[in-house]
Write an enzyme that holds these catalytic residues in place. Structure first.
Site, PDB file in Angstrom:
ATOM      1  N   ASN A   9     -10.155  -5.406   5.231  1.00 47.17           N
ATOM      2  CA  ASN A   9      -9.000  -5.126   6.087  1.00 47.17           C
ATOM      3  C   ASN A   9      -9.291  -3.815   6.818  1.00 47.17           C
ATOM      4  OD1 ASN A   9      -6.516  -4.697   7.265  1.00 47.17           O
ATOM      5  ND2 ASN A   9      -5.443  -4.258   5.345  1.00 47.17           N
ATOM      6  N   TRP A  10      -9.635  -3.930   8.098  1.00 45.24           N
ATOM      7  CA  TRP A  10     -10.021  -2.739   8.863  1.00 45.24           C
ATOM      8  C   TRP A  10      -8.836  -1.842   9.193  1.00 45.24           C
ATOM      9  CZ3 TRP A  10     -13.782  -4.909  13.197  1.00 45.24           C
ATOM     10  CH2 TRP A  10     -14.901  -5.471  12.578  1.00 45.24           C
ATOM     11  N   LYS A  11      -7.621  -2.377   9.060  1.00 43.66           N
ATOM     12  CA  LYS A  11      -6.412  -1.631   9.413  1.00 43.66           C
ATOM     13  C   LYS A  11      -6.531  -1.135  10.867  1.00 43.66           C
ATOM     14  CE  LYS A  11      -5.571  -0.695   4.573  1.00 43.66           C
ATOM     15  NZ  LYS A  11      -4.996   0.209   3.567  1.00 43.66           N
ATOM     16  N   HIS A  96       1.381  -7.120   3.737  1.00 44.54           N
ATOM     17  CA  HIS A  96       0.685  -5.935   3.238  1.00 44.54           C
ATOM     18  C   HIS A  96       1.696  -4.830   2.959  1.00 44.54           C
ATOM     19  CE1 HIS A  96      -2.001  -2.495   3.025  1.00 44.54           C
ATOM     20  NE2 HIS A  96      -2.983  -3.353   2.820  1.00 44.54           N
ATOM     21  N   GLU A  98       1.752  -1.811   3.561  1.00 47.36           N
ATOM     22  CA  GLU A  98       2.017  -0.922   4.702  1.00 47.36           C
ATOM     23  C   GLU A  98       3.006  -1.560   5.677  1.00 47.36           C
ATOM     24  OE1 GLU A  98      -2.397   0.994   4.143  1.00 47.36           O
ATOM     25  OE2 GLU A  98      -2.068  -0.391   5.804  1.00 47.36           O
ATOM     26  N   GLU A 168      -1.904  -5.960  -4.727  1.00 52.67           N
ATOM     27  CA  GLU A 168      -2.255  -4.576  -4.414  1.00 52.67           C
ATOM     28  C   GLU A 168      -1.323  -3.612  -5.139  1.00 52.67           C
ATOM     29  OE1 GLU A 168      -2.025  -4.037  -0.110  1.00 52.67           O
ATOM     30  OE2 GLU A 168       0.011  -4.787  -0.143  1.00 52.67           O
ATOM     31  N   GLY A 174      -5.829   3.753  -1.032  1.00 52.64           N
ATOM     32  CA  GLY A 174      -6.193   4.969  -0.305  1.00 52.64           C
ATOM     33  C   GLY A 174      -6.016   6.246  -1.116  1.00 52.64           C
ATOM     34  N   SER A 214      -8.187   0.182  -3.801  1.00 49.73           N
ATOM     35  CA  SER A 214      -9.350   1.082  -3.920  1.00 49.73           C
ATOM     36  C   SER A 214     -10.521   0.428  -4.658  1.00 49.73           C
ATOM     37  CB  SER A 214      -8.964   2.403  -4.597  1.00 49.73           C
ATOM     38  OG  SER A 214      -8.049   3.115  -3.790  1.00 49.73           O
ATOM     39  N   GLY A 235     -10.087  -2.160   1.800  1.00 48.04           N
ATOM     40  CA  GLY A 235      -9.693  -1.333   2.931  1.00 48.04           C
ATOM     41  C   GLY A 235     -10.851  -0.485   3.438  1.00 48.04           C
ATOM     42  N   GLY A 236     -10.824   0.808   3.123  1.00 50.44           N
ATOM     43  CA  GLY A 236     -11.810   1.764   3.646  1.00 50.44           C
ATOM     44  C   GLY A 236     -13.256   1.350   3.470  1.00 50.44           C
TER      45      GLY A 236
END
Length: 251
Positions: A9-11, A96, A98, A168, A174, A214, A235-236
């Site tokens: 997920n590049w966000k 998600h 967010e 999640e 993050g 994470s 994610g990251g």
């Protein structure tokens, strides 16, 4: 047999040129490799069509990170499930944490998004999970159960079978914190049991449940070795091939 899936997920990262470059790099890295999972990348809306045409979509699935809860009309700035499907993307990430937290997406809104995604032959990667206060109050089981029930349990058995779930722990996104492998297994098993009570053992056994908190090259192998953890929503660590490939290879 349920699928193992590693989804990035590049966000809101990477401009169009950088995103296409990253997708091509990943495509190259996977070219002559045989991997034991499906690989998906979730890009911003404006990247979808360009990324789809730049990669081998038999090797890499492409996901939107969201879609609208309406089919079409006067909804300035929104992107419909039909528009997402028209780019050649095959997946959409919905619910998600967010989106729930910053854009106030309710179970009702998510229910509509899921229906529209399925109607346009997109595979929803549906996110569920608790925040730190809920985990500390020992309400995590209750929270994920209600998130699944309120948005998904009106689906027919046939439609529910098309859903991928992603758990999640919001407190681990993050933050560098990660649920332990035991914590991940415990709640993934609970989620599968919740699905089994509604749709039966067969459907539950065939539902892929991804871990999304994470996950990285250092902990992926241990997390993925759990019987009820079928991959990750990353994610990251999905923003660089050097970090993403070891997670894919953890299977």
């Amino acid at each position: 047999m349920r699928k193992n899936i590693v989804a990035g997920n590049w966000k809101m990262n990477k401009n169009l040129q950088e995103g296409v470059e990253l997708a091509k790099e990943l495509n190259e890295a996977l070219k002559n490799k045989s991997v034991n999972c499906d690989v998906v990348i979730g890009t911003p809306f404006i990247h979808l069509a360009s990324v789809v045409s730049s990669i081998d979509t038999n090797k890499i699935g492409v996901a939107a990170q969201n879609c609208a809860d309406k089919g079409s009309g006067a909804y300035t700035g929104e992107v419909s499930a039909a528009m997402v499907a028209s780019t050649g993307a095959g997946y959409v990430i919905l619910g998600h944490s967010e989106r729930r937290a910053y854009y106030h997406e309710t179970p009702e809104i998510l229910k509509e998004k899921v229906k529209l995604a399925l109607a346009n032959e997109l595979t929803p990667i549906f996110c569920i999970g608790e925040v730190l206060e809920e985990r500390e109050a020992n309400k995590h089981f209750e929270v994920v159960k209600s998130q699944i029930e309120e948005s998904l349990f009106e689906l027919s058995t046939e439609d529910f079978a098309k859903i991928v779930l992603a758990y999640e722990p919001v407190w681990a996104i993050g933050t560098g914190k990660t649920a332990t492998a035991d914590q991940a297994q415990e709640i993934h098993a609970f989620i599968r049991k919740t699905v089994a009570k509604k749709y039966g053992e067969d459907i539950a056994d065939n539902t892929s449940i991804l871990y999304g908190g994470s996950c990285n090259a250092g902990n992926a192998k241990e997390l993925f070795s759990n019987p009820d953890v079928d991959g990750g929503l990353i994610g990251g660590a999905s923003l660089g091939v050097d970090k993403f490939m070891p997670i894919i290879e953890a299977f």
